[in-house]
Write a protein that holds these residues in place. Structure first.
Motif, short mmCIF file in Angstrom:
data_model
loop_
_atom_site.label_atom_id
_atom_site.label_comp_id
_atom_site.label_asym_id
_atom_site.label_seq_id
_atom_site.Cartn_x
_atom_site.Cartn_y
_atom_site.Cartn_z
N GLY A 81 0.78 -1.23 0.00
CA GLY A 81 0.00 0.00 0.00
C GLY A 81 0.80 1.28 0.00
N TRP A 82 2.14 1.17 -0.13
CA TRP A 82 2.97 2.38 -0.14
C TRP A 82 3.00 3.05 -1.51
CZ3 TRP A 82 4.78 4.70 4.10
CH2 TRP A 82 4.75 3.96 5.29
N VAL A 83 2.77 2.27 -2.55
CA VAL A 83 2.72 2.78 -3.92
C VAL A 83 1.47 2.22 -4.57
CG1 VAL A 83 3.86 2.74 -6.18
CG2 VAL A 83 5.23 3.02 -4.10
N LEU A 84 0.85 3.01 -5.42
CA LEU A 84 -0.34 2.59 -6.17
C LEU A 84 0.04 2.49 -7.64
CD1 LEU A 84 -3.45 2.12 -6.35
CD2 LEU A 84 -3.66 4.59 -6.68
N ARG A 85 -0.32 1.39 -8.29
CA ARG A 85 -0.08 1.24 -9.72
C ARG A 85 -1.36 1.52 -10.48
NH1 ARG A 85 2.76 -3.74 -13.13
NH2 ARG A 85 2.61 -2.70 -15.15
N SER A 86 -1.28 2.40 -11.47
CA SER A 86 -2.41 2.72 -12.33
C SER A 86 -1.96 2.55 -13.77
CB SER A 86 -2.88 4.17 -12.10
OG SER A 86 -3.92 4.51 -12.98
N GLY A 87 -2.32 1.41 -14.38
CA GLY A 87 -1.82 1.11 -15.71
C GLY A 87 -0.32 0.92 -15.66
#
Length: 263
Positions: A53-59
């Motif tokens: 949950g420290w980084v979010l991937r969007s595409g």
């Protein structure tokens, strides 16, 4: 020259920092290049950070995740309150007024801390409350320090509440005065017979970090008293800027008899 990361912790922190400080979502190649990692290594570490949950991937782009945002907001607020508390206490003691500390949120400001003298117990203590720009000096000072193009989310609640936007008494004029003088003054808009003056501390041009607001009885905000309060607030925000390690932005108050209203 890219910096080298020597441990797994270094790699993870480098990646979180790169994603968090960017003003836009980044591609894997951009992140890897910035921190000096091979792309397969950056991808593996980012996958773990996404899972936690420290980084979010969007595409194919990466941006700060919920864990980073929660941690940042809490840590910044706690640190800011701790560092600012002596300044609030000194300003309250020197003026005899209530003093609060505010930061901007998505469409309002939030009061992080307040010091209220015993004589002013009749004035509401708004700690942890969110405040709209058209009723309080703190958010007015903060929004006036933003670039005009970034103000829309803060103007919307005022417009929806039916507050006048145009004209000498409209919110846009209030913002223009606060931007010109460096001080926001409000009188009676939230509580009758209560007035306040606020000033922002900037992390850079167009980047308000926080605001200090002095609040007290409207009868004690006549022009000579307001001049003295502005001077005390100017000194206090300069002191806080020094503590926080940012440059104090000088702005001499412009004395105007019609400059106020509350909060």
């Amino acid at each position: 020259m890219p910096k080298s990361s020597n441990s797994a912790v270094d790699k993870a922190l480098d990646l979180v920092e790169a994603v968090s400080r960017s003003d836009r979502p980044l591609r894997l190649s951009e992140i890897a290049d910035e921190v000096g990692l091979h792309r397969p290594t950056a991808y593996r570490v980012l996958a773990d950070l996404v899972r936690r949950g420290w980084v979010l991937r969007s595409g194919d782009h990466y941006l700060p995740g919920a864990a980073a945002l929660r941690f940042s907001r809490t840590a910044v607020a706690n640190s800011l309150v701790t560092l600012a508390r002596p300044v609030l206490e000194a300003l309250a003691a020197g003026t005899g007024m209530m003093v609060n500390l505010q930061v901007l949120e998505h469409d309002r400001s939030r009061v992080l801390d307040a010091v209220r003298p015993a004589r002013l117990e009749m004035i509401s203590l708004l700690t942890d409350r969110t405040l709209p720009v058209h009723r309080f000096a703190g958010p007015l000072a903060l929004v006036a320090a933003l670039p005009p193009g970034a103000r829309a989310p803060y103007l919307r609640p005022a417009s929806e509440a039916g507050h006048p936007m145009q004209g000498p008494e409209g919110l846009l004029s209030d913002l223009a005065r606060a931007e010109l003088t460096g001080f926001a003054v409000e009188r009676g808009r939230n509580e009758a017979l209560v007035a306040s003056v606020g000033r922002a501390v900037l992390a850079g041009p167009g980047r308000p970090l926080c605001a200090l607001t002095v609040v007290g009885p409207d009868a004690e905000f006549d022009e000579p008293s307001l001049t003295a309060l502005r001077a005390a607030l100017l000194d206090a925000t300069a002191a806080l800027a020094e503590i926080l390690g940012v440059d104090a932005v000088a702005a001499e108050p412009v004395e105007r008899a019609d400059e106020g209203e509350d909060a």
